[in-house]
Write an enzyme that holds these catalytic residues in place. Structure first.
Site, PDB file in Angstrom:
ATOM      1  N   TRP A 177      41.603 -45.074  94.963  1.00  0.00           N
ATOM      2  CA  TRP A 177      42.742 -44.371  94.687  1.00  0.00           C
ATOM      3  C   TRP A 177      44.063 -44.714  94.890  1.00  0.00           C
ATOM      4  O   TRP A 177      45.305 -44.466  94.763  1.00  0.00           O
ATOM      5  CB  TRP A 177      41.740 -42.621  95.035  1.00  0.00           C
ATOM      6  CG  TRP A 177      41.781 -41.983  93.753  1.00  0.00           C
ATOM      7  CD1 TRP A 177      40.438 -41.343  94.641  1.00  0.00           C
ATOM      8  CD2 TRP A 177      41.068 -42.575  92.254  1.00  0.00           C
ATOM      9  NE1 TRP A 177      39.568 -41.280  94.181  1.00  0.00           N
ATOM     10  CE2 TRP A 177      40.011 -41.622  92.333  1.00  0.00           C
ATOM     11  CE3 TRP A 177      41.848 -42.790  91.278  1.00  0.00           C
ATOM     12  CZ2 TRP A 177      39.880 -41.467  91.189  1.00  0.00           C
ATOM     13  CZ3 TRP A 177      41.209 -42.403  89.886  1.00  0.00           C
ATOM     14  CH2 TRP A 177      40.114 -42.015  90.217  1.00  0.00           C
ATOM     15  N   ASP A 220      49.148 -38.923  99.419  1.00  0.00           N
ATOM     16  CA  ASP A 220      47.933 -37.644  98.113  1.00  0.00           C
ATOM     17  C   ASP A 220      46.968 -37.335  99.585  1.00  0.00           C
ATOM     18  O   ASP A 220      46.320 -37.816  99.926  1.00  0.00           O
ATOM     19  CB  ASP A 220      47.275 -38.737  97.505  1.00  0.00           C
ATOM     20  CG  ASP A 220      46.438 -38.623  96.421  1.00  0.00           C
ATOM     21  OD1 ASP A 220      46.084 -37.201  96.447  1.00  0.00           O
ATOM     22  OD2 ASP A 220      46.173 -38.998  95.618  1.00  0.00           O
ATOM     23  N   LYS A 248      40.151 -29.590  94.054  1.00  0.00           N
ATOM     24  CA  LYS A 248      38.817 -29.916  94.997  1.00  0.00           C
ATOM     25  C   LYS A 248      38.903 -29.108  96.042  1.00  0.00           C
ATOM     26  O   LYS A 248      38.201 -27.539  96.179  1.00  0.00           O
ATOM     27  CB  LYS A 248      39.071 -31.472  95.406  1.00  0.00           C
ATOM     28  CG  LYS A 248      39.262 -32.130  94.493  1.00  0.00           C
ATOM     29  CD  LYS A 248      39.404 -33.363  95.301  1.00  0.00           C
ATOM     30  CE  LYS A 248      39.683 -34.569  94.864  1.00  0.00           C
ATOM     31  NZ  LYS A 248      37.886 -34.669  93.666  1.00  0.00           N
TER      32      LYS A 248
END
Length: 364
Positions: A105, A172, A196
């Site tokens: 990511w 992030d 999450k």
């Protein structure tokens, strides 16, 4: 397939992930009858006093739990973390941006930023299969920001400390937000998908220092301009109302449990149970460098001599109520995601499952 209604199911999926039961119950109630109105939350307007109160409390609790200082805004937006891969350079990249390449990511975010200007990769662990977090790199002081991905769900690595940086940090934190105290003042932006540790899929959180917004020399579309969303308090357009309500319930739950400090203690306790078994059990091997192991996602594989048992172990685990431990499709193996809502008993159940499977194979 799981068909035993009496079996306790532990969801180790990487996301959308397990939520506290009381959060799910409150959300279900809001879907059928919100606040005794005789209407679903999905049916009321986002500018009603009822939803305005939800938004205000969710933003306030996020600030309280993470000790967000004055001068920052909490936004709840759509588009997922991937949308932030573009919004960040569109709004912040003036001269060049620095990126730490520590996983899939992070790499994707870096590639998107290259569409908007110069990107300097300060360090990368790609050559070693992203098995560690790069350390001891130099941060270019002439960059507009340094982008980090603090937890790498695919590879099971995590950066659980706040870096010293001469330039704003952009992080992030999709999969480790609310799991430890953060020195927010070091960051220009903290963002992530909520599915999450915060909510269901559909909402993205952004914690942003107000002064860095509205400075882009580019002519930005209103929906991609942080200054617009700050000005309108995340209400420029209809926000993802139900996921924001679920986020509020989760934030209330975290506060009742003792806040992010308690979440951090529980995370370390859960992870120790699983990693101890991975290291002890001859059937299994961890894939991340021990010093950089994630407390959120324990990634492991079967030892070479037992690799042929991968399918058998997956089936055995599922029969024990261990759900969602297959690794990401790009790397295979197994991944036990242990976010805030995972109880210690879940980690213990997984460790026992691994012990029992080894016993069946005569490999204790």
């Amino acid at each position: 397939m799981l068909n035993n209604s009496t079996l306790h199911i532990y969801n180790f999926g990487a996301g959308p992930a397990t939520l506290p039961h009381e959060v799910v119950e409150a959300t279900a109630q809001a879907v059928t009858d919100f606040d005794g109105m005789g209407l679903s939350l999905m049916e009321i307007g986002h500018r009603t006093p009822q939803f305005q109160a939800i938004m205000k409390e969710a933003q306030s609790l996020m600030k309280e739990l993470l000790h967000v200082p004055d001068g920052y805004s909490v936004l709840f937006l759509g588009g997922g973390a991937r949308m932030q891969f573009d919004m960040i350079p569109m709004n912040l990249l003036h001269h060049k941006a620095a990126y730490l390449d520590c996983g899939h990511w992070a790499h994707q975010a870096m590639e998107e930023a290259q569409l908007f200007g110069e990107v300097e990769v300060v360090a990368s662990s790609e050559a070693e299969g992203y098995a560690s977090i790069p350390h001891n790199f130099t941060i270019p002081e002439d960059a507009d920001y340094l982008h980090l991905t603090t937890n790498n769900t695919i590879y099971g690595t995590e950066l659980r400390s706040d870096l010293d940086s001469p330039i704003p940090l952009v992080a992030d934190m999709s999969s480790d937000i609310l799991t430890r105290p953060i020195d927010v003042e070091r960051y220009g932006i903290i963002y992530g998908g909520a599915q999450k540790n915060l909510s269901m899929a559909g909402v993205t959180f952004v914690i942003i220092r107000n002064e860095i917004a509205g400075r882009s020399a580019r002519q930005l579309p209103a929906m991609l301009d942080y200054a617009v969303h700050i000005k309108h308090g995340s209400m420029y357009n209809t926000p993802p109302m139900l996921p924001i309500f679920t986020a509020l319930q989760t934030l209330r739950w975290v506060k009742r449990q003792g806040g992010v400090e308690e979440m951090g203690r529980r995370a370390a306790e859960r992870a120790a149970v699983v990693y101890d078994e991975i290291d002890r059990n001859p059937l299994f091997m961890g894939t991340a460098l021990p010093a950089d192991r994630s407390l959120m996602n324990a990634c492991f594989v079967l030892s070479p001599a037992y690799k042929h048992l991968e399918g058998a172990f997956a089936d055995f685990a599922l029969s024990r109520g261990i759900y969602g431990i297959r690794g990401h499709r790009s790397v295979g193996g197994f991944r036990a995601s242990m976010y805030n809502a995972m109880p210690l008993e879940g980690a213990q159940a997984l460790a026992q499952c691994m012990k029992d499977f080894a016993h069946l194979q005569g490999a204790e």
